[in-house]
Design an enzyme around this catalytic site. Structure first.
Site, PDB file in Angstrom:
ATOM      1  N   ARG A 232       0.858  -1.184   0.000  1.00 42.12           N
ATOM      2  CA  ARG A 232       0.000   0.000   0.000  1.00 42.12           C
ATOM      3  C   ARG A 232       0.890   1.229   0.000  1.00 42.12           C
ATOM      4  NH1 ARG A 232      -3.246  -2.873  -1.565  1.00 42.12           N
ATOM      5  NH2 ARG A 232      -5.373  -3.285  -0.811  1.00 42.12           N
ATOM      6  N   GLU A 261      -3.992   7.620  -5.328  1.00 39.18           N
ATOM      7  CA  GLU A 261      -4.290   6.756  -6.469  1.00 39.18           C
ATOM      8  C   GLU A 261      -5.558   7.230  -7.153  1.00 39.18           C
ATOM      9  OE1 GLU A 261      -4.303   2.609  -5.388  1.00 39.18           O
ATOM     10  OE2 GLU A 261      -2.185   2.656  -4.821  1.00 39.18           O
ATOM     11  N   HIS A 280      -1.578   0.184  -9.574  1.00 39.52           N
ATOM     12  CA  HIS A 280      -2.200  -0.787  -8.659  1.00 39.52           C
ATOM     13  C   HIS A 280      -2.811  -1.971  -9.428  1.00 39.52           C
ATOM     14  CE1 HIS A 280      -4.081  -1.090  -4.395  1.00 39.52           C
ATOM     15  NE2 HIS A 280      -3.915  -2.284  -4.912  1.00 39.52           N
TER      16      HIS A 280
HETATM   17  C1  MLT Z   1      -5.859  -6.372  -2.938  1.00 37.79           C
HETATM   18  O1  MLT Z   1      -5.761  -5.886  -1.811  1.00 37.79           O
HETATM   19  O2  MLT Z   1      -6.368  -7.492  -3.127  1.00 37.79           O
HETATM   20  C2  MLT Z   1      -5.288  -5.642  -4.090  1.00 37.79           C
HETATM   21  O3  MLT Z   1      -5.046  -4.346  -3.765  1.00 37.79           O
HETATM   22  C3  MLT Z   1      -6.022  -5.851  -5.358  1.00 37.79           C
HETATM   23  C4  MLT Z   1      -7.229  -5.001  -5.582  1.00 37.79           C
HETATM   24  O4  MLT Z   1      -8.158  -4.998  -4.804  1.00 37.79           O
HETATM   25  O5  MLT Z   1      -7.255  -4.321  -6.603  1.00 37.79           O
END
Ligand code: MLT
Length: 318
Positions: A232, A261, A280
């Site tokens: 993150r 983001e 991301h």
């Molecule tokens: C997640 O936490 O699974 C990832 O950030 C993937 C997402 O939710 O896009």
């Protein structure tokens, strides 16, 4: 069931859900609109990129299920979820391999300067003599956070002939043993930080991990090391990272997650050629999202077959 779809979901899964349920498609909606659209929904299905606030959940007087189509919980008001006893189901496993593969894509791209090579060649520059890189083999791969994803990255590093060290929040002989079987040596945070040639971050964003990689920590990393972050944005202090990269202390960084983001957000690190930025997309492989979609359908199917509380109340007494 009435389902609020707050993030992109695999197309086939969506079609299946549409056959048996009422779908409220809120993908790409502004936060206020998301809250309005949630009215009367039984479940919310979401990924990162949306905030599932108390307000969003409060609007629906029927909400009984949240499906996190992935791993992180930093975009959900968990206090509210617990207070209201809303069922919260995460689907973390399918994304691990995809995130781990992207971590390697970033490490290899940094080590071999692939984006620079590509950009120069497109301009007609044959920069062979300027593009000397590094092998991954025999380098120390440091993993901060050896959970589902971090351990997968570590295992892949071992397969590439890297010396893998990892740290966890609660080390124990059992954890050390489990990690050792995957080629990862358990070490403490300081050792991993100081010895890594490639440092890969895989901890959730919590109050205790916010700015875990601050200026002091980044300066304790080995001179010339590379950093990759697929966890993150808030875990790495981006301003401090900019400074250590500009000073030449770190050689490069690959970041899939960012402090800010979304559409129009440009990282302050975008000015540096030794930084690779992706939006991301760690878990965004077709295979991963198909599997997550399949599990969402299963979960909804199971819950919609359970009798609702109001149905039970309405059932005639014998
Ligand atoms: C997640 O936490 O699974 C990832 O950030 C993937 C997402 O939710 O896009």
């Amino acid at each position: 069931m009435r389902l609020l779809i707050a993030s992109s979901v695999d197309g086939e899964a969506l079609e299946k859900l549409q056959r048996d349920h009422e779908i409220v498609d809120a993908r790409g909606c502004a936060p206020e609109r998301l809250a309005e659209m949630g009215t009367g929904c039984d479940a919310i299905i979401f990924r990162s990129g949306v905030q599932i606030t108390a307000d969003v959940m409060r609007r629906s007087n029927r909400l009984r299920l949240l499906i996190r189509a992935g791993s992180g919980c930093d975009n959900v008001d968990l206090d509210y979820v617990h207070r209201q006893a809303i069922e919260f189901v995460r689907i973390p496993e399918p994304g691990a391999r995809a995130v781990a593969e992207l971590a390697f894509a970033l490490m290899l791209s940094l080590a071999r300067q692939i984006p620079q090579a590509d950009a120069l060649l497109r301009k007609g520059r044959w920069a062979k003599s300027e593009l000397e890189g590094f092998l991954l083999r025999d380098k120390v791969l440091g993993i901060i956070g050896c959970g589902n994803i971090g351990a997968c990255v570590g295992e892949m590093g071992a397969a590439w002939g890297m010396e893998v060290q990892g740290c966890v929040d609660e080390p124990s002989p059992a954890v050390a043993n489990r990690l050792a079987q995957r080629g990862i040596r358990l070490a403490n945070f300081d050792k991993v930080l100081e010895e890594a040639d490639f440092l890969s971050i895989h901890v959730p964003l919590l109050e205790s991990t916010r700015n875990l990689l601050d200026s002091a920590a980044l300066r304790r990393m080995k001179r010339g090391a590379f950093l990759v972050n697929l966890a993150r944005g808030g875990v790495v202090d981006e301003r401090a990272l900019l400074e250590v990269l500009q000073s030449g202390h770190l050689r490069g960084a690959g970041l899939d997650v960012h402090e800010r983001e979304g559409e129009g957000a440009i990282s302050g690190l975008a000015s540096l050629p030794q930084v690779l930025l992706t939006p991301h997309i760690g878990a965004s492989t077709r295979d991963t999202q198909k599997e997550i979609g399949r599990r969402i359908v299963q979960i909804i199917r199971a819950r919609s077959e359970e009798p609702r509380l109001d149905d039970a109340v309405a059932a005639p007494a014998k």
